[in-house]
Design an enzyme around this catalytic site. Structure first.
Site, PDB file in Angstrom:
ATOM      1  N   ASP A 131      46.406  47.267  31.855  1.00  0.00           N
ATOM      2  CA  ASP A 131      45.090  46.703  32.180  1.00  0.00           C
ATOM      3  C   ASP A 131      43.996  47.771  32.145  1.00  0.00           C
ATOM      4  O   ASP A 131      44.249  48.943  32.423  1.00  0.00           O
ATOM      5  CB  ASP A 131      45.154  46.052  33.569  1.00  0.00           C
ATOM      6  CG  ASP A 131      43.986  45.105  33.798  1.00  0.00           C
ATOM      7  OD1 ASP A 131      43.420  44.597  32.811  1.00  0.00           O
ATOM      8  OD2 ASP A 131      43.642  44.877  34.979  1.00  0.00           O
ATOM      9  N   ASN A 168      45.140  34.487  29.428  1.00  0.00           N
ATOM     10  CA  ASN A 168      44.173  35.207  28.589  1.00  0.00           C
ATOM     11  C   ASN A 168      43.558  34.345  27.487  1.00  0.00           C
ATOM     12  O   ASN A 168      42.538  34.701  26.895  1.00  0.00           O
ATOM     13  CB  ASN A 168      44.788  36.477  27.979  1.00  0.00           C
ATOM     14  CG  ASN A 168      45.038  37.593  28.992  1.00  0.00           C
ATOM     15  OD1 ASN A 168      45.993  38.351  28.887  1.00  0.00           O
ATOM     16  ND2 ASN A 168      44.165  37.715  29.999  1.00  0.00           N
TER      17      ASN A 168
HETATM   18  C1  IPE Z   1      46.915  41.122  32.988  1.00  0.00           C
HETATM   19  O1  IPE Z   1      45.621  41.595  32.904  1.00  0.00           O
HETATM   20  C2  IPE Z   1      47.384  40.689  31.622  1.00  0.00           C
HETATM   21  C3  IPE Z   1      47.613  41.763  30.669  1.00  0.00           C
HETATM   22  C4  IPE Z   1      47.523  43.049  30.902  1.00  0.00           C
HETATM   23  C5  IPE Z   1      48.013  41.346  29.370  1.00  0.00           C
HETATM   24  P1  IPE Z   1      44.383  40.656  33.206  1.00  0.00           P
HETATM   25  O2  IPE Z   1      43.185  41.505  33.041  1.00  0.00           O
HETATM   26  O3  IPE Z   1      44.455  39.417  32.405  1.00  0.00           O
HETATM   27  O4  IPE Z   1      44.621  40.288  34.737  1.00  0.00           O
HETATM   28  P2  IPE Z   1      43.583  39.771  35.832  1.00  0.00           P
HETATM   29  O5  IPE Z   1      42.812  38.679  35.207  1.00  0.00           O
HETATM   30  O6  IPE Z   1      42.713  40.926  36.184  1.00  0.00           O
HETATM   31  O7  IPE Z   1      44.422  39.352  36.991  1.00  0.00           O
HETATM   32  C1  IPE Z   2      44.065  44.457  29.375  1.00  0.00           C
HETATM   33  O1  IPE Z   2      42.768  44.944  29.455  1.00  0.00           O
HETATM   34  C2  IPE Z   2      44.386  43.900  28.022  1.00  0.00           C
HETATM   35  C3  IPE Z   2      44.537  42.432  27.988  1.00  0.00           C
HETATM   36  C4  IPE Z   2      44.483  41.630  29.007  1.00  0.00           C
HETATM   37  C5  IPE Z   2      44.784  41.859  26.680  1.00  0.00           C
HETATM   38  P1  IPE Z   2      41.569  44.002  29.876  1.00  0.00           P
HETATM   39  O2  IPE Z   2      40.979  43.402  28.653  1.00  0.00           O
HETATM   40  O3  IPE Z   2      41.993  43.026  30.907  1.00  0.00           O
HETATM   41  O4  IPE Z   2      40.561  45.051  30.488  1.00  0.00           O
HETATM   42  P2  IPE Z   2      39.679  44.872  31.782  1.00  0.00           P
HETATM   43  O5  IPE Z   2      40.589  44.541  32.908  1.00  0.00           O
HETATM   44  O6  IPE Z   2      38.694  43.791  31.507  1.00  0.00           O
HETATM   45  O7  IPE Z   2      39.035  46.209  31.959  1.00  0.00           O
HETATM   46 MG    MG Z   3      42.040  43.075  32.933  1.00  0.00          MG
END
Ligand code: IPE
Ligand code: IPE
Ligand code: MG
Length: 250
Positions: A23, A71
């Protein structure tokens, strides 16, 4: 207990199975005045390096959360870039995985992906099927609740078809129907990006995993960072419900 859950090289406990919630890509990019998409692209390098590091350290299974069932709710453009990136990385990296004796598999409901991507995944899985050095599982359109639900469904089908007795349903048997049943127990769950939550990742499998949270954003999670996480596992006393004294005696 001759630590069955560890790989005892140099007396240091190495987690056999590590999962990572990768993340922080979006915030990493935003901090640099770039688009979120640029963050995902930079995150690919961390994926590469974490696979290499895990393999080097003797980890037997690495499970990466790439795309959650939630997502899909992101802006359409971001979702489509993530799909393209997945396709691109698979094409580029699968030979390297194979060369390094890594078995590749995807967990999650892949039916929602394009036919082309599903084909890529199937090809990569079959090419690397017999590799034994390490298993790399990528969780895509994965959700922990989905996983438990699909396990329940397969069991229900067997009961209905009378190939399974209700009396024979127990934790072990449910476990066999979840994703990753072919792997060692999950030893360690890492989350980068500073949040302290599981976000519907491996709900069933994480029951006794050691949790490791770091503020480092995913694109900055390099070999050094991963090694710090792996090394911290050795300091954990896993009690599995026993007392500290009981564990010491074993
Ligand atoms: C978790 O990250 C999913 C992945 C890393 C693929 P998210 O960014 O989607 O999680 P939340 O929304 O902060 O809980
Ligand atoms: C994790 O990074 C990757 C995926 C969920 C695909 P994020 O896209 O959630 O990055 P933040 O949490 O918005 O910084
Ligand atoms: Mg995230």
């Amino acid at each position: 207990m001759s630590s069955t859950d560890t790989n005892n090289n140099d007396l240091q406990k190495i987690p056999q199975h590590i999962a990572i919630i990768m993340d922080g890509n979006g915030r990493w990019a935003q901090q640099r005045g770039k688009t979120r998409v640029a963050g995902h692209k930079s995150g690919v390098e961390s994926v590469r390096s974490s696979v290499t590091t895990a393999r080097k350290r003797g980890v037997k299974a690495l499970t990466l959360f790439a795309f959650s069932s939630e997502n899909w709710l992101r802006p359409e453009k971001e979702v489509s870039v993530l799909m393209d990136l997945f396709m691109f990385v698979l094409t580029r990296e699968v030979k390297r995985l194979h060369k390094n004796d890594i078995k590749f598999q995807v967990i999650g409901d892949i039916n929602r992906f394009s036919g082309k991507l599903q084909k890529k995944i199937a090809d990569a899985e079959s090419l690397t099927e017999n590799n034994t050095g390490m298993v790399l599982s990528v969780a895509a359109n994965y959700g922990g609740r989905w996983d438990i639900t699909q396990a329940a469904k397969s069991i229900a089908i067997k009961v209905k078809e009378q190939t399974l007795d209700i009396e024979d349903i127990n934790e072990n048997m449910l476990n066999q129907h979840t994703s990753l049943a072919n792997l060692p127990e999950l030893d360690m769950l890492i989350r980068t990006g500073g949040d302290y939550r599981i976000s519907n990742f491996l709900l069933w499998q994480a029951a006794y995993a050691e949790l490791y949270f770091t503020d480092i954003l995913w694109p900055d999670f390099n070999e050094e960072q991963f090694n710090i996480a792996i090394d911290s596992f050795d300091q954990r006393e896993r009690r599995f419900g026993l007392t500290g004294e009981q564990v010491e005696k074993k």
